[in-house]
Design a protein around this motif. Structure first.
Motif, short mmCIF file in Angstrom:
data_model
loop_
_atom_site.label_atom_id
_atom_site.label_comp_id
_atom_site.label_asym_id
_atom_site.label_seq_id
_atom_site.Cartn_x
_atom_site.Cartn_y
_atom_site.Cartn_z
N GLY A 22 0.79 -1.22 0.00
CA GLY A 22 0.00 0.00 0.00
C GLY A 22 0.82 1.28 0.00
N ARG A 23 2.15 1.17 0.02
CA ARG A 23 2.97 2.39 0.01
C ARG A 23 2.72 3.19 -1.27
N TYR A 24 2.58 2.47 -2.39
CA TYR A 24 2.28 3.12 -3.66
C TYR A 24 1.11 2.42 -4.32
N ARG A 25 0.35 3.19 -5.07
CA ARG A 25 -0.78 2.61 -5.79
C ARG A 25 -0.26 1.73 -6.92
N MET A 26 -0.76 0.50 -7.01
CA MET A 26 -0.27 -0.46 -7.99
C MET A 26 -1.21 -0.63 -9.18
N ASP A 27 -2.36 0.04 -9.16
CA ASP A 27 -3.23 0.03 -10.33
C ASP A 27 -3.12 1.39 -11.00
N ILE A 28 -2.67 1.39 -12.24
CA ILE A 28 -2.41 2.62 -12.97
C ILE A 28 -3.43 2.76 -14.10
N SER A 29 -4.13 3.87 -14.12
CA SER A 29 -5.16 4.09 -15.14
C SER A 29 -4.55 4.07 -16.54
N LEU A 425 -10.09 -2.04 -21.03
CA LEU A 425 -8.98 -2.14 -20.10
C LEU A 425 -8.82 -0.79 -19.39
N GLU A 426 -9.27 -0.72 -18.15
CA GLU A 426 -9.31 0.56 -17.45
C GLU A 426 -8.04 0.85 -16.66
N HIS A 427 -7.30 -0.16 -16.28
CA HIS A 427 -6.08 0.09 -15.52
C HIS A 427 -5.10 -1.08 -15.69
N MET A 428 -3.83 -0.78 -15.47
CA MET A 428 -2.79 -1.79 -15.40
C MET A 428 -2.66 -2.24 -13.95
N SER A 429 -2.27 -3.49 -13.75
CA SER A 429 -2.10 -4.04 -12.40
C SER A 429 -0.64 -4.43 -12.20
N LEU A 430 0.09 -3.61 -11.47
CA LEU A 430 1.52 -3.83 -11.27
C LEU A 430 1.76 -4.92 -10.22
N VAL A 431 2.87 -5.62 -10.37
CA VAL A 431 3.33 -6.55 -9.34
C VAL A 431 4.39 -5.83 -8.51
N GLU A 433 7.43 -6.31 -7.94
CA GLU A 433 8.73 -6.14 -8.58
C GLU A 433 8.77 -4.89 -9.47
N GLU A 434 7.59 -4.32 -9.73
CA GLU A 434 7.49 -3.11 -10.54
C GLU A 434 7.27 -1.86 -9.69
N VAL A 435 7.80 -1.89 -8.47
CA VAL A 435 7.56 -0.81 -7.52
C VAL A 435 8.14 0.52 -7.99
N VAL A 436 9.21 0.49 -8.79
CA VAL A 436 9.77 1.75 -9.30
C VAL A 436 8.76 2.44 -10.22
N ILE A 437 8.03 1.65 -11.01
CA ILE A 437 6.97 2.23 -11.85
C ILE A 437 5.91 2.87 -10.96
N ALA A 438 5.53 2.17 -9.90
CA ALA A 438 4.50 2.69 -9.00
C ALA A 438 4.96 4.00 -8.37
N HIS A 439 6.22 4.08 -7.95
CA HIS A 439 6.74 5.32 -7.38
C HIS A 439 6.71 6.44 -8.41
N PHE A 440 7.16 6.15 -9.63
CA PHE A 440 7.16 7.15 -10.70
C PHE A 440 5.76 7.72 -10.91
N HIS A 441 4.76 6.84 -10.97
CA HIS A 441 3.40 7.31 -11.22
C HIS A 441 2.82 8.05 -10.02
N SER A 442 3.33 7.79 -8.82
CA SER A 442 2.88 8.57 -7.67
C SER A 442 3.34 10.02 -7.81
N VAL A 443 4.51 10.23 -8.43
CA VAL A 443 4.98 11.59 -8.68
C VAL A 443 4.16 12.24 -9.79
N VAL A 444 3.86 11.46 -10.84
CA VAL A 444 2.97 11.96 -11.90
C VAL A 444 1.64 12.41 -11.29
N ASP A 445 1.10 11.59 -10.38
CA ASP A 445 -0.17 11.93 -9.74
C ASP A 445 -0.09 13.29 -9.05
N ARG A 446 0.99 13.51 -8.32
CA ARG A 446 1.13 14.76 -7.57
C ARG A 446 1.15 15.97 -8.51
N TYR A 447 1.89 15.84 -9.61
CA TYR A 447 1.97 16.96 -10.54
C TYR A 447 0.64 17.21 -11.24
#
Length: 453
Positions: A22-29, A425-431, A433-447
């Motif tokens: 839950g540290r980062y959102r793993m479902d990306i629109s 297909l409404e969202h991607m579901s990260l595993v 091991e793809e936590v760097v992607i999740a972190h990146f998109h958390s920054v995208v979300d903020r901006y």
């Protein structure tokens, strides 16, 4: 070696099991990859407000050297002034808005608008205009009509630009920890040996995602498995406010993972990692020191093929005149994968780095982007001119021969974009091991939410 070296970040970094659920959102629109409204939101809330790499300092070596940097519908001019500082300006004449420069060149005498012959010095000040002596400028404030400056700074041999003239300093955007971790690599001393930019049929974030994880290696790069052993449990991560770094320790795969197979794997690395070639002669010598008269290899405790590769790398680079004193032994062999928000991905180890810059397409089409591949390497002075690469803009798709792993990614990313366009297909579901992607998109979300400062 002391444990104060920045490279020892790895020893106390996060493992996958340390990253709480839950540290980062793993479902990306999927909408953020295909929606034209998102392109416009990114234009306003990301690209017009962030520092982004616009090339290498070495592209502008002489006073008056300039290049255009285009970002979506915006055009900027980078130019080296008489004080040798690189500056950036809006690429438009203050008279009628005519574009001043296209491509690259040298304007040692100043910048001349071809439309009505207004001229500017290398610092952007208006010098004169056609029929100025006939008082054509009488009603104009010449001092206020210089080129519109944008924020430009250099770090690690890269030119960074921020369209916001009131941007916070580059090093503040990067963060002190990021600067401290990257400076020992001495990237500013490296030579560009590959510089290729090409349009791709995918969103720019597809490129960033693809290079932010190793989960796809088994499916897309099976040849790498013959050389490199993939073990997610040994990967370590460090997350900063906007950026991240991760590292999987380099281990050579072998048929039975015995010593001879590992040695054979390292000797075969140049087929995948050409820069290793210079290190192999010294590596072979070190291995030979541990063979008995019958040629049997016996390594004492604490000595492995990996440590011998590290020693060979350090000795080879030092012998060629490159200072690697600020790097750990692990950094001799292990690639650290950096994501600098928004569009800078880099794998780096002692003496070399490959950077991939992803940028939205100027058409505004969310299904198109550019990737820009920059490989840099430290070379002795006498070899730099022979290996230095000029910038290449690829205009015919498929015409440039990327090395195998890059070619495989080049072919894969448009396939993903085609799938992302499916409306069901409404969202991607990260595993995990793809936590760097999740972190990146958390920054995208903020901006995109307008919350970033």
């Amino acid at each position: 070696m002391t444990t104060t070296q920045p490279g020892y970040w790895f020893d106390n970094a996060l493992a996958l099991d340390d990253i709480e659920s839950g540290r980062y959102r793993m479902d990306i629109s999927t909408g953020r990859y295909v929606d034209a409204d998102v392109v416009r939101a990114e234009h306003d809330n990301i690209w017009m407000k962030v520092w982004q790499a616009a090339g290498r300092e070495s592209e502008l070596p002489e006073v008056g050297d300039w290049k255009e940097y285009q970002l979506l519908d915006q055009s900027f001019l980078l130019i080296r002034g008489r004080d040798h500082r690189v500056r950036g300006f809006v690429n438009a004449c203050r008279h009628r808005g005519n574009v001043l420069c296209k491509g690259s060149g040298n304007a040692k005498r100043g910048i001349l608008c071809q439309y009505h012959l207004w001229s500017y010095d290398l610092e952007g000040k208006l010098k004169g205009a056609l029929r100025e002596r006939e008082n054509v400028l009488t009603q104009l404030d010449k001092e206020s009509l210089g080129l519109l400056e944008v924020s430009v700074d250099c770090f690690a041999g890269f030119i960074f630009l921020n369209p916001d003239p009131n941007a916070a300093p580059l090093r503040e955007f990067l963060g002190a920890e990021v600067v401290d971790l990257l400076e020992p690599y001495r990237l500013d001393q490296m030579v560009t040996v590959l510089d290729v930019r090409e349009a791709l049929n995918c969103n720019w974030k597809v490129v960033m995602d693809a290079f932010s994880e190793g989960y796809h290696i088994s499916g897309i790069h099976p040849q790498l498995l013959q050389v490199v052993m993939i073990d997610p449990s040994t990967t370590r991560y460090r997350f900063f406010d906007k950026h991240s770094v991760s590292c999987a320790p380099f281990e050579v795969a072998g048929k039975k993972y015995g010593l001879e197979e590992q040695i054979e794997g390292i000797m075969g690395l140049p087929e995948t990692f050409p820069s290793v070639t210079a290190v192999l002669p010294r590596f072979a010598e070190l291995v030979g020191e541990y063979r008995d008269e019958a040629g049997v290899l016996n390594l004492p405790e604490g000595v492995t093929p990996r440590t011998l590769l590290q020693r060979a790398t350090r000795e080879t680079l030092t012998g060629m005149g490159f200072d690697v004193g600020g790097l750990t032994d692990a950094q001799m062999s292990d690639n650290n994968g950096w994501v600098l928000f928004p569009n800078f991905f880099m794998t780096v180890r002692a003496g070399e780095a490959t950077v991939i810059l992803a940028q939205p397409h100027e058409s505004g089409d969310p299904n198109r982007c550019y990737w820009h591949i920059l490989s840099v390497m430290w070379l002795p002075e006498e070899h730099r001119e022979a290996f230095a690469a000029a910038h290449l803009e690829v205009t015919e798709a498929g015409s440039f021969p990327y090395f195998l792993a890059l070619q495989q990614d080049y072919e894969q990313m448009p396939r993903q974009q085609r799938g992302l366009r499916n409306t069901r297909l409404e969202h991607m579901s990260l595993v995990k091991e793809e936590v760097v992607i999740a972190h990146f998109h958390s920054v995208v979300d903020r901006y995109l939410a307008g919350a970033a400062q």
